[in-house]
Motif scaffolding. Structure first.
Motif, PDB file in Angstrom:
ATOM      1  N   ARG A  90       0.811  -1.224   0.000  1.00 37.27           N
ATOM      2  CA  ARG A  90       0.000   0.000   0.000  1.00 37.27           C
ATOM      3  C   ARG A  90       0.841   1.268   0.000  1.00 37.27           C
ATOM      4  N   SER A  91       2.104   1.154   0.374  1.00 38.43           N
ATOM      5  CA  SER A  91       2.962   2.336   0.456  1.00 38.43           C
ATOM      6  C   SER A  91       3.585   2.714  -0.877  1.00 38.43           C
ATOM      7  N   GLY A  92       3.363   1.900  -1.914  1.00 38.26           N
ATOM      8  CA  GLY A  92       3.923   2.212  -3.226  1.00 38.26           C
ATOM      9  C   GLY A  92       5.355   1.751  -3.422  1.00 38.26           C
ATOM     10  N   ARG A  93       5.832   0.862  -2.557  1.00 39.85           N
ATOM     11  CA  ARG A  93       7.217   0.404  -2.663  1.00 39.85           C
ATOM     12  C   ARG A  93       7.407  -0.723  -3.678  1.00 39.85           C
ATOM     13  N   LEU A  94       6.332  -1.317  -4.144  1.00 36.53           N
ATOM     14  CA  LEU A  94       6.459  -2.358  -5.173  1.00 36.53           C
ATOM     15  C   LEU A  94       6.660  -1.710  -6.536  1.00 36.53           C
ATOM     16  N   ALA A  95       7.709  -2.114  -7.229  1.00 36.45           N
ATOM     17  CA  ALA A  95       7.935  -1.591  -8.582  1.00 36.45           C
ATOM     18  C   ALA A  95       6.862  -2.083  -9.538  1.00 36.45           C
ATOM     19  N   ALA A  96       6.381  -3.316  -9.319  1.00 35.99           N
ATOM     20  CA  ALA A  96       5.397  -3.882 -10.245  1.00 35.99           C
ATOM     21  C   ALA A  96       4.680  -5.045  -9.598  1.00 35.99           C
ATOM     22  N   THR A  97       3.517  -5.337 -10.125  1.00 36.59           N
ATOM     23  CA  THR A  97       2.831  -6.589  -9.845  1.00 36.59           C
ATOM     24  C   THR A  97       2.407  -7.198 -11.165  1.00 36.59           C
ATOM     25  N   VAL A  98       2.470  -8.514 -11.249  1.00 41.76           N
ATOM     26  CA  VAL A  98       2.023  -9.238 -12.442  1.00 41.76           C
ATOM     27  C   VAL A  98       0.856 -10.118 -12.031  1.00 41.76           C
ATOM     28  N   LEU A  99      -0.275  -9.938 -12.711  1.00 47.55           N
ATOM     29  CA  LEU A  99      -1.503 -10.644 -12.364  1.00 47.55           C
ATOM     30  C   LEU A  99      -2.098 -11.313 -13.591  1.00 47.55           C
ATOM     31  N   GLY A 100      -2.847 -12.372 -13.358  1.00 47.80           N
ATOM     32  CA  GLY A 100      -3.680 -12.928 -14.413  1.00 47.80           C
ATOM     33  C   GLY A 100      -4.967 -12.137 -14.519  1.00 47.80           C
ATOM     34  N   ALA A 101      -5.761 -12.428 -15.535  1.00 47.12           N
ATOM     35  CA  ALA A 101      -7.018 -11.695 -15.709  1.00 47.12           C
ATOM     36  C   ALA A 101      -8.066 -12.568 -16.379  1.00 47.12           C
ATOM     37  N   LEU A 102      -9.295 -12.302 -16.017  1.00 46.90           N
ATOM     38  CA  LEU A 102     -10.446 -12.874 -16.731  1.00 46.90           C
ATOM     39  C   LEU A 102     -10.876 -11.927 -17.840  1.00 46.90           C
ATOM     40  N   ALA A 111     -10.753  -7.309 -14.267  1.00 46.75           N
ATOM     41  CA  ALA A 111     -11.623  -8.271 -13.577  1.00 46.75           C
ATOM     42  C   ALA A 111     -10.858  -9.585 -13.522  1.00 46.75           C
ATOM     43  N   ASN A 112     -10.555 -10.061 -12.315  1.00 48.87           N
ATOM     44  CA  ASN A 112      -9.736 -11.282 -12.266  1.00 48.87           C
ATOM     45  C   ASN A 112     -10.045 -12.208 -11.096  1.00 48.87           C
ATOM     46  N   TRP A 113     -11.254 -12.054 -10.486  1.00 47.02           N
ATOM     47  CA  TRP A 113     -11.457 -12.870  -9.293  1.00 47.02           C
ATOM     48  C   TRP A 113     -12.786 -13.616  -9.236  1.00 47.02           C
ATOM     49  N   MET A 139      -1.560 -13.069 -19.413  1.00 52.91           N
ATOM     50  CA  MET A 139      -2.676 -14.005 -19.578  1.00 52.91           C
ATOM     51  C   MET A 139      -2.749 -14.518 -21.005  1.00 52.91           C
ATOM     52  N   GLU A 140      -3.486 -15.601 -21.210  1.00 56.06           N
ATOM     53  CA  GLU A 140      -3.799 -16.046 -22.563  1.00 56.06           C
ATOM     54  C   GLU A 140      -4.811 -15.076 -23.167  1.00 56.06           C
ATOM     55  N   HIS A 141      -4.735 -14.905 -24.473  1.00 51.85           N
ATOM     56  CA  HIS A 141      -5.492 -13.840 -25.138  1.00 51.85           C
ATOM     57  C   HIS A 141      -6.999 -14.083 -25.097  1.00 51.85           C
ATOM     58  N   CYS A 142      -7.415 -15.336 -25.154  1.00 51.26           N
ATOM     59  CA  CYS A 142      -8.841 -15.681 -25.179  1.00 51.26           C
ATOM     60  C   CYS A 142      -9.144 -16.739 -24.119  1.00 51.26           C
ATOM     61  N   THR A 143     -10.419 -16.905 -23.827  1.00 51.33           N
ATOM     62  CA  THR A 143     -10.851 -17.952 -22.906  1.00 51.33           C
ATOM     63  C   THR A 143     -10.717 -19.313 -23.569  1.00 51.33           C
ATOM     64  N   ARG A 144     -10.931 -20.368 -22.798  1.00 46.69           N
ATOM     65  CA  ARG A 144     -10.884 -21.728 -23.355  1.00 46.69           C
ATOM     66  C   ARG A 144     -11.937 -21.920 -24.443  1.00 46.69           C
ATOM     67  N   GLU A 145     -13.006 -21.135 -24.344  1.00 46.03           N
ATOM     68  CA  GLU A 145     -14.071 -21.225 -25.351  1.00 46.03           C
ATOM     69  C   GLU A 145     -13.795 -20.338 -26.560  1.00 46.03           C
ATOM     70  N   GLY A 146     -12.716 -19.586 -26.519  1.00 42.69           N
ATOM     71  CA  GLY A 146     -12.360 -18.725 -27.642  1.00 42.69           C
ATOM     72  C   GLY A 146     -12.889 -17.313 -27.563  1.00 42.69           C
ATOM     73  N   ALA A 147     -13.508 -16.931 -26.450  1.00 43.93           N
ATOM     74  CA  ALA A 147     -14.043 -15.579 -26.300  1.00 43.93           C
ATOM     75  C   ALA A 147     -12.920 -14.602 -25.963  1.00 43.93           C
ATOM     76  N   PRO A 148     -12.979 -13.368 -26.477  1.00 43.84           N
ATOM     77  CA  PRO A 148     -11.945 -12.372 -26.164  1.00 43.84           C
ATOM     78  C   PRO A 148     -11.915 -12.038 -24.674  1.00 43.84           C
ATOM     79  N   LYS A 149     -10.726 -11.866 -24.141  1.00 44.37           N
ATOM     80  CA  LYS A 149     -10.564 -11.422 -22.764  1.00 44.37           C
ATOM     81  C   LYS A 149     -10.203  -9.945 -22.681  1.00 44.37           C
ATOM     82  N   ILE A 150      -9.832  -9.360 -23.829  1.00 47.67           N
ATOM     83  CA  ILE A 150      -9.579  -7.916 -23.900  1.00 47.67           C
ATOM     84  C   ILE A 150     -10.818  -7.303 -24.537  1.00 47.67           C
ATOM     85  N   VAL A 151     -11.614  -6.612 -23.735  1.00 48.69           N
ATOM     86  CA  VAL A 151     -12.981  -6.250 -24.105  1.00 48.69           C
ATOM     87  C   VAL A 151     -13.202  -4.738 -24.015  1.00 48.69           C
TER      88      VAL A 151
END
Length: 214
Positions: A90-102, A111-113, A139-151
């Motif tokens: 919370r103090s801003g000391r992290l240079a970066a975070t890498v997260l997955g996404a839905l 949205a990732n939870w 993240m992978e570009h699309c869902t397992r069903e082939g739907a876009p995750k970048i919307v």
């Protein structure tokens, strides 16, 4: 190299020696295999200096990361309580975070939870996307069903609004700018037409659009 490791290796190029970085579970956790020396990884349950996964006799019940994976501390590492771990975030000391996404929207909303009928708890992601100086989605570009995750607009519950800086997939690298999504790199063997066909959001092209460096 499989696509998960390709994504992780490219995402790790955002780190520099001296950075303290938090990695999410899944593809983000693989970034540690490709980071340059001197990058320190932080765990929300109270550690800076998370090293390689521990196996066999190297497993120690005191050194598990936030995902429950045993690890080997690197020289100079430090353990502390969860309150201090989130104080660091919370103090801003992290240079970066890498997260997955839905889903990631064209404004950099994340949205990732939670998906319909399944909620896992947001965990530390809400703090990470607000506290880290750079938010990278791997993240992978699309869902397992082939739907876009970048919307255009997220339809799943938000983790954060306007928080994402970079998106790395097996197809491309995208920067989130004030003007929208900027296609920066194309992965080897993939085309602009393919990326646009698999992306719901509008993409602008970088003037120096180039092949992804792996």
């Amino acid at each position: 190299m499989d696509k998960r490791h390709l994504i992780a290796k490219r995402a790790a190029r955002y780190f520099q020696s001296g950075d303290v970085v938090n990695l999410g579970i899944g593809i983000p956790s693989l970034c540690g295999n490709y980071a340059e020396p001197g990058v320190l990884f932080q765990a929300e349950n109270g550690f800076i200096g998370v090293g390689a996964t521990a196996e066999g006799l190297m497993v120690n019940e005191r050194t598990y990361n936030a995902g429950g994976v045993p690890f080997i501390p690197v020289p100079g590492s430090s353990g502390f309580d969860v309150a201090m771990a989130f104080g660091v975030i919370r103090s801003g000391r992290l240079a970066a975070t890498v997260l997955g996404a839905l889903q990631v929207s064209e404004r950099g909303d994340l949205a990732n939870w939670s998906t319909p009928g399944r909620s896992f708890g947001m965990g530390g992601a809400m703090d990470l996307v607000n506290g880290a100086r750079k938010v990278i989605v791997a993240m992978e570009h699309c869902t397992r069903e082939g739907a876009p995750k970048i919307v255009k607009e997220c339809t799943l519950p938000y983790t954060g609004r306007g928080c994402v800086d970079h998106i790395v997939t097996e197809l491309c690298v995208i920067d989130v700018t004030k003007e929208g999504l900027l296609l920066r790199e194309l992965a080897p063997g993939h085309t602009l037409e393919e990326v646009r066909a698999k992306t719901e959001a509008e993409l602008s092209l970088a003037e120096d659009l180039r092949e992804m460096v792996i």
